[in-house]
Design a protein around this motif. Structure first.
Motif, PDB file in Angstrom:
ATOM      1  N   ALA A  13      21.805   3.596  39.865  1.00  0.00           N
ATOM      2  CA  ALA A  13      21.145   2.339  39.533  1.00  0.00           C
ATOM      3  C   ALA A  13      20.485   2.452  38.163  1.00  0.00           C
ATOM      4  O   ALA A  13      20.210   3.558  37.673  1.00  0.00           O
ATOM      5  N   VAL A  14      20.237   1.295  37.565  1.00  0.00           N
ATOM      6  CA  VAL A  14      19.570   1.224  36.260  1.00  0.00           C
ATOM      7  C   VAL A  14      18.314   0.381  36.410  1.00  0.00           C
ATOM      8  O   VAL A  14      18.345  -0.694  37.030  1.00  0.00           O
ATOM      9  N   THR A  15      17.208   0.872  35.860  1.00  0.00           N
ATOM     10  CA  THR A  15      15.960   0.123  35.870  1.00  0.00           C
ATOM     11  C   THR A  15      15.458  -0.065  34.445  1.00  0.00           C
ATOM     12  O   THR A  15      15.943   0.581  33.501  1.00  0.00           O
ATOM     13  N   VAL A  16      14.497  -0.949  34.290  1.00  0.00           N
ATOM     14  CA  VAL A  16      13.732  -1.054  33.053  1.00  0.00           C
ATOM     15  C   VAL A  16      12.268  -0.797  33.400  1.00  0.00           C
ATOM     16  O   VAL A  16      11.771  -1.276  34.422  1.00  0.00           O
ATOM     17  N   ASP A  17      11.606   0.011  32.591  1.00  0.00           N
ATOM     18  CA  ASP A  17      10.168   0.229  32.712  1.00  0.00           C
ATOM     19  C   ASP A  17       9.505  -0.255  31.438  1.00  0.00           C
ATOM     20  O   ASP A  17      10.065  -0.121  30.342  1.00  0.00           O
TER      21      ASP A  17
END
Length: 253
Positions: A13-17
């Motif tokens: 999965a890919v997230t943005v922080d």
């Protein structure tokens, strides 16, 4: 070349922080959220979330910024706008063990904005607040007075540290410090931004000479204000320059 075998790859999965920085009460502060769900339930973390199937990275970061602060992002190459925030990609973090749920790669973004109101929690956040960067980085988290603060969740201490250093470096050679200011501001207000971000005291006269003598940095508005008390102070807005020549170098500390 061997054939592609989907079963050879784990869930991914890919997230943005978001490292959201603002200056409040003359201190550099970051937006922190207390997680309401596992993993790291109850721990403070940076705001962020998973990238949806139908959006790109910049779109996901802009969406999270709106959800967490109510601010809209604007073009990083344009002067800061009212009710907007500077938003840029910071770095990518992909240690296989950074998230206990699965393999998660985070594309962190840096957001800078003027003094912001109290945040509102959203998503899996139980609560949200502005916390001094020094408390988050050097006390292992953010707790109430007398409370032992736990480290930030995931690898967010490293992401926050990288974001703060990016901001400290960029205000040396760019006009990015004006992103922390309202559309019209005084030289004294701009100096307090530099002092908060760098964590040092600056000589007022020397600072005034440097910023007003740097081509394209500041533009007088023709107005004055007494909001800081004392004699009326001249108001400025951000000029058209994106790079400062000469740069505003950090003092040696």
């Amino acid at each position: 070349m061997s054939p592609y075998d989907p079963s050879a790859f784990p869930p991914f999965a890919v997230t943005v922080d978001l490292v959201v920085l603002t200056v409040r009460r003359h201190a550099l502060c970051a937006l922190a959220v207390r997680r309401g769900e596992p993993p790291f339930q109850g721990r403070w973390a940076l705001p962020g979330g998973f990238v949806r199937a139908d959006e790109g990275l910049s779109g996901a970061a802009a969406r999270e910024l709106v959800e967490e602060t109510g601010l809209c992002a604007h073009d990083p190459d344009s002067p800061v706008q009212a009710n907007g925030a500077h938003l840029e990609q910071l770095a990518t973090y992909g240690d296989p063990k950074r998230d206990p749920r699965m393999r998660v790669v985070s594309v962190a973004h840096l957001a800078l904005a003027p003094d912001l109101p109290a945040p509102r929690p959203g998503g899996d956040a139980h609560s949200a607040r502005w916390a001094p960067v020094e408390a988050l980085l050097h006390q292992g988290g953010y707790g109430r007075e007398g409370e032992q603060a736990a480290p930030l969740a995931f690898d967010h201490a490293q992401i926050l540290s990288d974001g703060v250093e990016r901001a400290r470096s960029k205000i040396e050679y760019s006009s990015l410090a004006t992103a922390f200011c309202p559309p019209e501001f005084t030289v004294g207000e701009l100096r307090r931004v530099y002092e908060a971000v760098w964590g040092v005291a600056l000589d007022p006269r020397n600072f005034h000479r440097k910023v007003t003598g740097t081509p394209g940095f500041l533009v007088p508005t023709g107005g004055t204000t007494t909001r800081q008390g004392g004699r009326p102070a001249q108001l400025f807005r951000a000029g058209g320059a994106t790079l400062l020549n000469p740069p505003m170098l950090r003092p040696d500390v």
